[in-house]
Design an enzyme around this catalytic site. Sequence first.
Site, PDB file in Angstrom:
ATOM      1  N   VAL A 171       0.909  -1.145   0.000  1.00  0.00           N
ATOM      2  CA  VAL A 171       0.000   0.000   0.000  1.00  0.00           C
ATOM      3  C   VAL A 171       0.949   1.197   0.000  1.00  0.00           C
ATOM      4  CG1 VAL A 171      -1.724   1.306   1.287  1.00  0.00           C
ATOM      5  CG2 VAL A 171      -1.866  -1.191   1.211  1.00  0.00           C
ATOM      6  N   PRO A 172       1.031   1.922  -1.103  1.00  0.00           N
ATOM      7  CA  PRO A 172       2.131   2.863  -1.339  1.00  0.00           C
ATOM      8  C   PRO A 172       2.064   4.176  -0.559  1.00  0.00           C
ATOM      9  CG  PRO A 172       0.584   2.971  -3.136  1.00  0.00           C
ATOM     10  CD  PRO A 172       0.108   1.868  -2.231  1.00  0.00           C
ATOM     11  N   CYS A 173       2.209   4.113   0.742  1.00  0.00           N
ATOM     12  CA  CYS A 173       2.154   5.309   1.575  1.00  0.00           C
ATOM     13  C   CYS A 173       3.317   6.260   1.295  1.00  0.00           C
ATOM     14  CB  CYS A 173       2.098   4.928   3.049  1.00  0.00           C
ATOM     15  SG  CYS A 173       3.395   3.809   3.587  1.00  0.00           S
ATOM     16  N   HIS A 174       4.397   5.758   0.715  1.00  0.00           N
ATOM     17  CA  HIS A 174       5.561   6.591   0.410  1.00  0.00           C
ATOM     18  C   HIS A 174       5.289   7.583  -0.718  1.00  0.00           C
ATOM     19  CE1 HIS A 174       5.753   3.168  -2.334  1.00  0.00           C
ATOM     20  NE2 HIS A 174       6.462   3.943  -3.152  1.00  0.00           N
ATOM     21  N   ARG A 175       4.216   7.414  -1.444  1.00  0.00           N
ATOM     22  CA  ARG A 175       3.908   8.284  -2.588  1.00  0.00           C
ATOM     23  C   ARG A 175       3.161   9.553  -2.194  1.00  0.00           C
ATOM     24  NH1 ARG A 175       2.085   3.152  -6.160  1.00  0.00           N
ATOM     25  NH2 ARG A 175       4.178   2.281  -6.413  1.00  0.00           N
TER      26      ARG A 175
END
Length: 169
Positions: free
Chosen positions: A131-135
């Site tokens: 789940v791409p929270c870094h984006r």
Amino acid sequence: MERVEITLTDMPVHSFTTAIGSCSIWWDAERVTRFMLLTADDKSEQPPTWITPLIERVKNHLRDGGEDFADTPLNWAQVTLFQKRVYEAALETKSGQTATYGDLAKAIGEVPGVSRAVGTALGQNPWPLLVPCHRFVGAAGKMTGFSAPGGIETKLKLLAIEGSQLFAV
């Protein structure tokens, strides 16, 4: 939806090496319960056959970027309904893209003032990268924290691997 507390010590885990360091993945019978970047668990077990392709996709992504993990079976029972809404919407921001916490709040039908709660939910994400929270960044592209080991440095590294124009090095 009632949140169920997951105890990782009771879950099988597999650690593996990637281009940026070790990662660990936990699972139950049919879903991923946890994923961690840049960490390794001492009691690594052989993963089931349905996890093996996911591990290969993670390795590919951390080498070349471009993978999409939206099809990963996740154990949603361990997060709140609000967190689930945030994480599902986060999955729509693809590799190489960034958005603000306010954009994500709007995507789930909330006002921009909810962006702090969105940031908190992303900071509690049990599946960073998948789940791409870094984006997600602060207003006007301001770089904010990242809960994985290495913090903002790791976040910038992931964005660079993905070819993000905002933070490519």
